[in-house]
Structure formats: C-alpha cells, structure tokens
Design a protein around this motif. Structure first.
Motif, PDB file in Angstrom:
ATOM      1  N   ASP A  53       0.839  -1.187   0.000  1.00 25.52           N
ATOM      2  CA  ASP A  53       0.000   0.000   0.000  1.00 25.52           C
ATOM      3  C   ASP A  53       0.881   1.246   0.000  1.00 25.52           C
ATOM      4  O   ASP A  53       1.793   1.369   0.817  1.00 25.52           O
ATOM      5  CB  ASP A  53      -0.907  -0.016   1.238  1.00 25.52           C
ATOM      6  N   GLN A  54       0.620   2.138  -0.922  1.00 28.31           N
ATOM      7  CA  GLN A  54       1.340   3.411  -1.039  1.00 28.31           C
ATOM      8  C   GLN A  54       2.861   3.222  -0.994  1.00 28.31           C
ATOM      9  O   GLN A  54       3.540   3.748  -0.113  1.00 28.31           O
ATOM     10  CB  GLN A  54       0.882   4.377   0.056  1.00 28.31           C
ATOM     11  N   PRO A  55       3.422   2.445  -1.954  1.00 27.59           N
ATOM     12  CA  PRO A  55       4.872   2.225  -1.941  1.00 27.59           C
ATOM     13  C   PRO A  55       5.648   3.535  -2.129  1.00 27.59           C
ATOM     14  O   PRO A  55       5.230   4.406  -2.885  1.00 27.59           O
ATOM     15  CB  PRO A  55       5.100   1.279  -3.126  1.00 27.59           C
ATOM     16  N   THR A  56       6.750   3.632  -1.395  1.00 24.53           N
ATOM     17  CA  THR A  56       7.632   4.797  -1.502  1.00 24.53           C
ATOM     18  C   THR A  56       9.061   4.291  -1.707  1.00 24.53           C
ATOM     19  O   THR A  56       9.334   3.096  -1.586  1.00 24.53           O
ATOM     20  CB  THR A  56       7.575   5.659  -0.225  1.00 24.53           C
ATOM     21  N   ASP A  57       9.973   5.211  -1.987  1.00 23.29           N
ATOM     22  CA  ASP A  57      11.376   4.835  -2.182  1.00 23.29           C
ATOM     23  C   ASP A  57      11.920   4.097  -0.966  1.00 23.29           C
ATOM     24  O   ASP A  57      12.689   3.155  -1.098  1.00 23.29           O
ATOM     25  CB  ASP A  57      12.246   6.073  -2.441  1.00 23.29           C
ATOM     26  N   ASP A  58      11.514   4.533   0.247  1.00 24.27           N
ATOM     27  CA  ASP A  58      12.095   3.936   1.450  1.00 24.27           C
ATOM     28  C   ASP A  58      11.327   2.707   1.954  1.00 24.27           C
ATOM     29  O   ASP A  58      11.744   2.079   2.920  1.00 24.27           O
ATOM     30  CB  ASP A  58      12.268   4.974   2.563  1.00 24.27           C
ATOM     31  N   THR A  59      10.203   2.341   1.285  1.00 27.64           N
ATOM     32  CA  THR A  59       9.507   1.107   1.660  1.00 27.64           C
ATOM     33  C   THR A  59       9.563   0.043   0.570  1.00 27.64           C
ATOM     34  O   THR A  59       9.292  -1.120   0.843  1.00 27.64           O
ATOM     35  CB  THR A  59       8.017   1.346   2.004  1.00 27.64           C
ATOM     36  N   PHE A  60       9.893   0.443  -0.676  1.00 25.07           N
ATOM     37  CA  PHE A  60       9.952  -0.546  -1.757  1.00 25.07           C
ATOM     38  C   PHE A  60      11.143  -0.336  -2.689  1.00 25.07           C
ATOM     39  O   PHE A  60      11.607  -1.262  -3.334  1.00 25.07           O
ATOM     40  CB  PHE A  60       8.640  -0.539  -2.561  1.00 25.07           C
ATOM     41  N   GLY A  61      11.640   0.897  -2.781  1.00 25.37           N
ATOM     42  CA  GLY A  61      12.765   1.191  -3.653  1.00 25.37           C
ATOM     43  C   GLY A  61      12.304   1.411  -5.084  1.00 25.37           C
ATOM     44  O   GLY A  61      11.116   1.409  -5.358  1.00 25.37           O
ATOM     45  N   PRO A  62      13.214   1.584  -6.014  1.00 30.75           N
ATOM     46  CA  PRO A  62      14.646   1.704  -5.736  1.00 30.75           C
ATOM     47  C   PRO A  62      14.985   3.053  -5.106  1.00 30.75           C
ATOM     48  O   PRO A  62      14.322   4.040  -5.345  1.00 30.75           O
ATOM     49  CB  PRO A  62      15.279   1.576  -7.124  1.00 30.75           C
ATOM     50  N   ILE A  63      16.038   3.012  -4.299  1.00 35.78           N
ATOM     51  CA  ILE A  63      16.543   4.213  -3.646  1.00 35.78           C
ATOM     52  C   ILE A  63      18.069   4.126  -3.669  1.00 35.78           C
ATOM     53  O   ILE A  63      18.626   3.048  -3.486  1.00 35.78           O
ATOM     54  CB  ILE A  63      15.984   4.350  -2.214  1.00 35.78           C
ATOM     55  N   THR A  64      18.716   5.251  -3.929  1.00 37.60           N
ATOM     56  CA  THR A  64      20.173   5.287  -4.031  1.00 37.60           C
ATOM     57  C   THR A  64      20.733   6.293  -3.031  1.00 37.60           C
ATOM     58  O   THR A  64      20.148   7.357  -2.833  1.00 37.60           O
ATOM     59  CB  THR A  64      20.607   5.669  -5.462  1.00 37.60           C
ATOM     60  N   ALA A  65      21.852   5.912  -2.416  1.00 40.10           N
ATOM     61  CA  ALA A  65      22.550   6.817  -1.496  1.00 40.10           C
ATOM     62  C   ALA A  65      24.039   6.552  -1.604  1.00 40.10           C
ATOM     63  O   ALA A  65      24.462   5.477  -2.040  1.00 40.10           O
ATOM     64  CB  ALA A  65      22.068   6.603  -0.062  1.00 40.10           C
ATOM     65  N   SER A  66      24.816   7.532  -1.187  1.00 39.83           N
ATOM     66  CA  SER A  66      26.276   7.407  -1.213  1.00 39.83           C
ATOM     67  C   SER A  66      26.850   7.740   0.156  1.00 39.83           C
ATOM     68  O   SER A  66      26.216   8.438   0.953  1.00 39.83           O
ATOM     69  CB  SER A  66      26.880   8.357  -2.255  1.00 39.83           C
ATOM     70  N   ALA A  67      28.043   7.230   0.393  1.00 38.31           N
ATOM     71  CA  ALA A  67      28.781   7.567   1.612  1.00 38.31           C
ATOM     72  C   ALA A  67      30.254   7.678   1.228  1.00 38.31           C
ATOM     73  O   ALA A  67      30.742   6.914   0.389  1.00 38.31           O
ATOM     74  CB  ALA A  67      28.577   6.501   2.682  1.00 38.31           C
ATOM     75  N   SER A  68      30.930   8.624   1.843  1.00 34.53           N
ATOM     76  CA  SER A  68      32.339   8.855   1.524  1.00 34.53           C
ATOM     77  C   SER A  68      33.144   9.049   2.790  1.00 34.53           C
ATOM     78  O   SER A  68      32.632   9.522   3.806  1.00 34.53           O
ATOM     79  CB  SER A  68      32.493  10.118   0.665  1.00 34.53           C
ATOM     80  N   GLU A  69      34.396   8.671   2.691  1.00 34.88           N
ATOM     81  CA  GLU A  69      35.355   8.986   3.738  1.00 34.88           C
ATOM     82  C   GLU A  69      36.718   9.064   3.060  1.00 34.88           C
ATOM     83  O   GLU A  69      37.094   8.151   2.326  1.00 34.88           O
ATOM     84  CB  GLU A  69      35.353   7.925   4.835  1.00 34.88           C
ATOM     85  N   GLY A  70      37.412  10.178   3.319  1.00 35.83           N
ATOM     86  CA  GLY A  70      38.698  10.376   2.643  1.00 35.83           C
ATOM     87  C   GLY A  70      38.484  10.395   1.137  1.00 35.83           C
ATOM     88  O   GLY A  70      37.600  11.084   0.637  1.00 35.83           O
TER      89      GLY A  70
END
Length: 172
Positions: A53-70
């Motif tokens: 019901d009412q799918p969103t990026d954070d309940t069904f995807g797709p969702i993209t994120a990045s993380a960086s260090e150095g």
C-alpha cells in the motif's frame, strides 16, 4: 578502516552499510482485503488480496545513497526483490512485485499476482483472527573503492490482525 603500509584505508563495505543506514528504510505498509478493521471479515474459501500500500522509495525502492570517507566513495542502490507474506495459518506466500490493490469491481476473483485463500477455520484461531505479517527482502547493489558487492536483508511489518469467518449454509 585498516592501515596498510602506513596508509589508512577505508573498507568500502563499511561505507556501503553507512549509505544503507542513511536510506532510513522501512517495512512496507500492508494492503489487504479483507481489511483489518472492526466489523470487517473475509470468508473461508474466498480470495484474500495482498499488496504494497502506497509504496515509496524507502519502503519498496529503488533508492540510491552514497557515503564517503577520505578519497573513498561508495554508492548503493536498494530495492525490494520479493515479499514473504506469513498469513497466520501456517501458510507463507512469496510474491514478487507490489501486488494488485483490490477494487470492488474485481468481485470474488483471485488476485492476479499475490493472493491466498483460507481453507478452513483453525482450532488455533477459534475467533477467526489471523495475524498477517509481510517481510520485504531488500537487495542492495553497491560499488566504490575499487570494489562492488551485494547486501541482502529483510524488514518485517508488525502483525496485522484480520478476521476470517465460515459461512454456514442451512438446507431444508
């Protein structure tokens, strides 16, 4: 991170998990007929429809994120590959996709892609109350830091009670 030859190296898997954490993923919102509400019940043998019901990026995807260090950056994309429905009667059903929301014009048709029928009243549920849960199977593909990989995990809803009754037919 680890130190190799005096150089601090970042583990890309750590960054992938950090990217996943930043997505703030949640279990799906259950769509089901019969509805979970007072004075609502289904009948043994009639189709039960299940959907996201009412799918969103954070309940069904797709969702993209990045993380960086150095100098290391990782990008991760997450999406639900399947949903395991535990119907509360010992039956587990795996559905791919979001399912089809029920509408009145479907009448007594079975769901075309994600449904169930309760076969009979269970002695374990004498009042006809069944606890339904849905476990979303997330697949995350990540790449960065010269590596790539897949991380999989499940998110499960809180139990949702539905009622199923039996119709008694009397003949003369």
């Amino acid at each position: 991170m680890w130190i190799e030859n005096g150089t601090v190296t970042i583990d890309p898997v750590v960054l992938a998990n950090r990217a996943i954490a930043s997505m703030d993923l949640d279990p799906i919102k259950i769509g089901i007929v019969p509805e979970s509400a007072p004075n609502r019940a289904g009948l043994v043998g009639l189709p039960v429809w299940m959907w996201v019901d009412q799918p969103t990026d954070d309940t069904f995807g797709p969702i993209t994120a990045s993380a960086s260090e150095g100098t290391v950056s990782v990008t991760a994309t997450a999406k639900v590959s399947s949903i395991l429905w535990n119907m509360g009667d010992g039956t587990k059903i795996t559905c791919t996709g979001k399912g089809t929301p029920y509408a009145d014009h479907y009448g007594k048709q079975a769901s075309p892609n994600c449904g169930h029928r309760y076969a009979k009243m269970s002695d374990d549920q004498p009042d006809g109350a069944y606890q339904v849960t849905a476990s979303s199977h997330w697949v995350v593909e990540w790449t960065g830091g010269g590596q790539s990989g897949t991380i999989e995990f499940d998110l499960t809803t809180d139990p949702l009670p539905i009622r199923i009754g039996e119709a008694q037919v009397l003949t003369h």
